[in-house]
Design a protein around this motif. Structure first.
Motif, short mmCIF file in Angstrom:
data_model
loop_
_atom_site.label_atom_id
_atom_site.label_comp_id
_atom_site.label_asym_id
_atom_site.label_seq_id
_atom_site.Cartn_x
_atom_site.Cartn_y
_atom_site.Cartn_z
N MET A 1 -15.36 9.02 -4.44
CA MET A 1 -14.89 7.94 -5.28
C MET A 1 -13.75 7.20 -4.57
N LYS A 2 -13.76 5.90 -4.70
CA LYS A 2 -12.76 5.07 -4.06
C LYS A 2 -11.76 4.56 -5.10
N ILE A 3 -10.59 4.19 -4.60
CA ILE A 3 -9.54 3.65 -5.46
C ILE A 3 -9.18 2.26 -4.95
N VAL A 4 -9.23 1.30 -5.85
CA VAL A 4 -8.81 -0.06 -5.56
C VAL A 4 -7.29 -0.10 -5.77
N VAL A 5 -6.56 -0.69 -4.84
CA VAL A 5 -5.10 -0.72 -4.94
C VAL A 5 -4.59 -2.09 -4.52
N SER A 6 -3.65 -2.63 -5.29
CA SER A 6 -2.98 -3.86 -4.86
C SER A 6 -2.35 -3.60 -3.49
N ALA A 7 -2.69 -4.44 -2.52
CA ALA A 7 -2.26 -4.24 -1.14
C ALA A 7 -0.74 -4.16 -1.01
N CYS A 8 -0.01 -4.91 -1.82
CA CYS A 8 1.46 -4.90 -1.72
C CYS A 8 2.02 -3.52 -2.05
N LEU A 9 1.33 -2.76 -2.90
CA LEU A 9 1.79 -1.42 -3.26
C LEU A 9 1.66 -0.44 -2.10
N LEU A 10 0.80 -0.78 -1.15
CA LEU A 10 0.59 0.06 0.03
C LEU A 10 1.50 -0.34 1.19
N GLY A 11 2.38 -1.31 0.94
CA GLY A 11 3.33 -1.74 1.97
C GLY A 11 2.92 -2.97 2.74
N GLU A 12 1.79 -3.58 2.39
CA GLU A 12 1.38 -4.81 3.08
C GLU A 12 2.28 -5.95 2.62
N ASN A 13 2.77 -6.71 3.56
CA ASN A 13 3.67 -7.83 3.27
C ASN A 13 2.86 -9.04 2.81
N CYS A 14 2.40 -8.99 1.58
CA CYS A 14 1.59 -10.08 1.03
C CYS A 14 2.16 -10.62 -0.27
N LYS A 15 3.35 -10.17 -0.64
CA LYS A 15 4.02 -10.64 -1.84
C LYS A 15 4.45 -12.10 -1.67
N TYR A 16 4.65 -12.81 -2.77
CA TYR A 16 4.97 -14.24 -2.70
C TYR A 16 6.17 -14.53 -1.79
N ASN A 17 7.14 -13.61 -1.73
CA ASN A 17 8.34 -13.86 -0.92
C ASN A 17 8.21 -13.32 0.50
N GLY A 18 7.02 -12.86 0.87
CA GLY A 18 6.78 -12.35 2.21
C GLY A 18 6.99 -10.86 2.35
N GLY A 19 7.50 -10.23 1.31
CA GLY A 19 7.74 -8.79 1.33
C GLY A 19 6.58 -8.02 0.72
N ASN A 20 6.88 -6.81 0.27
CA ASN A 20 5.87 -5.97 -0.35
C ASN A 20 6.48 -5.23 -1.55
N ASN A 21 5.66 -4.51 -2.23
CA ASN A 21 6.09 -3.70 -3.38
C ASN A 21 5.73 -2.24 -3.13
#
Length: 141
Positions: A1-21
């Motif tokens: 089974m796979k898990i879909v995850v918001s990329a920003c939660l995994l450390g990818e810098n794709c947040k609106y301000n250029g950072g991550n969550n």
């Protein structure tokens, strides 16, 4: 089974301000599991960094009123197509995001006010029967 995850939660810098969550809790939960990272905003080509967006009268737009609704809904459709035929345990999505918010999103006034509602990706996943989890809850069962 796979898990879909918001990329920003995994450390990818794709947040609106250029950072991550980056979420250590989410990262620990998905460790050793097959993960499908998603970011509708990046997939829609909105750029990084980018102006903040909110849902205003059912449409996603910038504060100046320019709409990004069509691009984001197209990105959501692409994500849904990507998930077809996959065995998905759950989707862990970023709280309060206009695309990924599970319990709340900002109210469209760009004032920081929250309302009980879902972002457009979270709503589409739930409508398709996927289990969606707010990143602040992060428990898939």
């Amino acid at each position: 089974m796979k898990i879909v995850v918001s990329a920003c939660l995994l450390g990818e810098n794709c947040k609106y301000n250029g950072g991550n969550n980056f979420s250590p809790t989410v990262a620990q939960y998905v460790q050793g599991r097959e993960v499908i990272p998603v970011c509708p905003e990046r997939l829609a080509g909105l750029g990084i960094p980018r102006e903040p967006i909110e849902i205003v009268n059912g449409r996603v737009q910038h504060k100046d009123g320019s709409s990004v609704d069509a691009q984001l809904r197209s990105a959501v459709a692409q994500i849904l197509t990507q998930l077809e035929g996959e065995e998905i345990e759950c989707a862990i999505l970023k709280s309060r995001s206009p695309t990924c918010g599970v319990k709340q999103v900002y109210d469209g006034t760009f004032s920081g006010t929250l309302v009980d509602a879902m972002g457009i990706l979270a709503a589409a996943l739930a409508e398709k029967g996927y289990k969606v989890i707010d990143s602040e809850d992060c428990i898939c069962k």
